[in-house]
Design a protein around this motif. Structure first.
Motif, PDB file in Angstrom:
ATOM      1  N   LYS A   1       0.837  -1.201   0.000  1.00 16.09           N
ATOM      2  CA  LYS A   1       0.000   0.000   0.000  1.00 16.09           C
ATOM      3  C   LYS A   1       0.875   1.255   0.000  1.00 16.09           C
TER       4      LYS A   1
ATOM      5  N   THR B   1      -3.559  -7.759  -2.102  1.00 18.01           N
ATOM      6  CA  THR B   1      -4.580  -6.712  -2.014  1.00 18.01           C
ATOM      7  C   THR B   1      -5.961  -7.292  -2.290  1.00 18.01           C
TER       8      THR B   1
ATOM      9  N   TYR C   1      -7.562   2.057  -5.526  1.00 19.31           N
ATOM     10  CA  TYR C   1      -6.554   1.669  -4.524  1.00 19.31           C
ATOM     11  C   TYR C   1      -5.378   2.643  -4.527  1.00 19.31           C
TER      12      TYR C   1
END
Lengths: 224, 224
Positions: free
Chosen positions: A29, A137, A221
């Motif tokens: 991330k 993810t 994302y």
């Protein structure tokens, strides 16, 4: 006696694995890298579908691929030669799944810095890969028409752990009894947020919808 | 550290398992019961093929069936209702294979005395079931046409451990590229004594040859 020992060890390893998976997910991330874990039975069409998806997304996203196999390298070579994206082969030496440690090592070998999307083609198996959080993810699970619409009943963990589901080889409905609605309902009973994409890599049916969904998920994302 | 511990435990359990498998094999032989272990990917057609075989052999042999599933009972019900033979369902509570202990418990539950042939339909999986000797007299491995002829390259242990191999869903060659000769050669490279039976449960292609082979093997075993 021996069974109890096995279970204890397994739980301990799984607890370690969960912590490691969370760590990897955080690192990904931080680097804006989306890791897509792809799971299915052997022969459900993972490699063929991935080649198709990668060739449609590689103009937009910097893509890396990790091909997991117990001890072969045919899929890695196939993906590399037909898409040109950075590909590495992970051999599990007989293990039927990837855990977060093995996935982290793969991600490290590929490198974070010049990628937006890493695709992990997991071992072909409807059981073990579902038991280990890889740190991905999202997880995409394929169910091919020839396998039958009863698979969610028989391998419930896989259909609980996946985030979205692709019914592959839709062109073969002419020779198989597979009720897409029945299969979808069986998955929704386990996994109420499941999304479904019926596709055929041969006729291109449904591929554009799946690619569009992936594009949106990756962009959301990265923007979050 | 954690990996080393897992491997040690696994080896210890596997050693116990081998001893237990040999014991079961001896007991079966003593009672003249042939135990056939049936393995494949999910959806390769084990249940459909078994129904077909059982209905052709049940006039000659007293047959019992053990259906293994992680937590479903659909296949057990299907076999029992369509063949009428004695059937039990074994649930592995999430384990992706049967070991010799679980198999022994199943055989005990079915009973030795009034059977000639016990068929074990193992969990649909090309990895774990190959790692554990169940104690069976012989192992039949199914590879379905839709899965592709590369599976022996990717799951070599399964194709090394099987005794004879059935290519299922031969009627679907019209929609899949599957080279039977290539698949056979790949298996022979791992397993020089392998025998092959291309079949279709839909058209009955090859079923008579497979049934005749099983009949001979069981009769030879019982006469030895």
């Amino acid at each position: 006696m021996s069974e109890i020992r096995v279970i204890k060890i397994k739980q301990s390893v799984l607890a370690n694995n969960d912590a490691r998976a969370q760590k990897l997910r955080g690192e990904l991330k931080q680097h804006g890298v989306f890791l897509l874990n792809v799971m299915s039975s052997p022969g459900a069409g993972k490699t063929t579908l991935l080649k198709n998806i990668i060739n449609r997304l590689k103009g937009e996203f910097r893509i890396g691929v990790m091909e997991a196999d117990m001890d072969a390298d045919v899929d890695g070579k196939e993906i590399a030669s037909s898409t040109g994206v950075k590909t590495i082969q992970l051999n599990t030496s007989g293990e039927c799944h990837l855990d977060a440690k093995m996935t982290s090592e793969g991600v490290e070998a590929l490198g974070y810095d010049d990628l937006d999307l890493i695709i992990l083609e997991n071992i072909g198996n409807l059981v073990c890969p579902a038991e280990f959080d890889t740190g991905a993810t999202a997880s995409m699970v394929l169910l091919s028409i020839p396998e039958g619409d009863d698979k969610p009943l028989k391998y419930p963990l896989m259909f609980t752990k996946g985030n979205f589901f692709v019914f592959t080889k839709m062109d073969t409905r002419i020779v198989f009894d597979f009720d897409v609605e029945k299969a979808s309902k069986r998955i929704l009973a386990l996994n109420p947020d499941a999304k479904f994409f019926p596709v055929s890599a041969k006729t291109d049916e449904g591929i554009a919808e799946l690619v569009e969904y992936l594009r949106k998920r990756i962009n959301t994302y990265k923007a979050e």
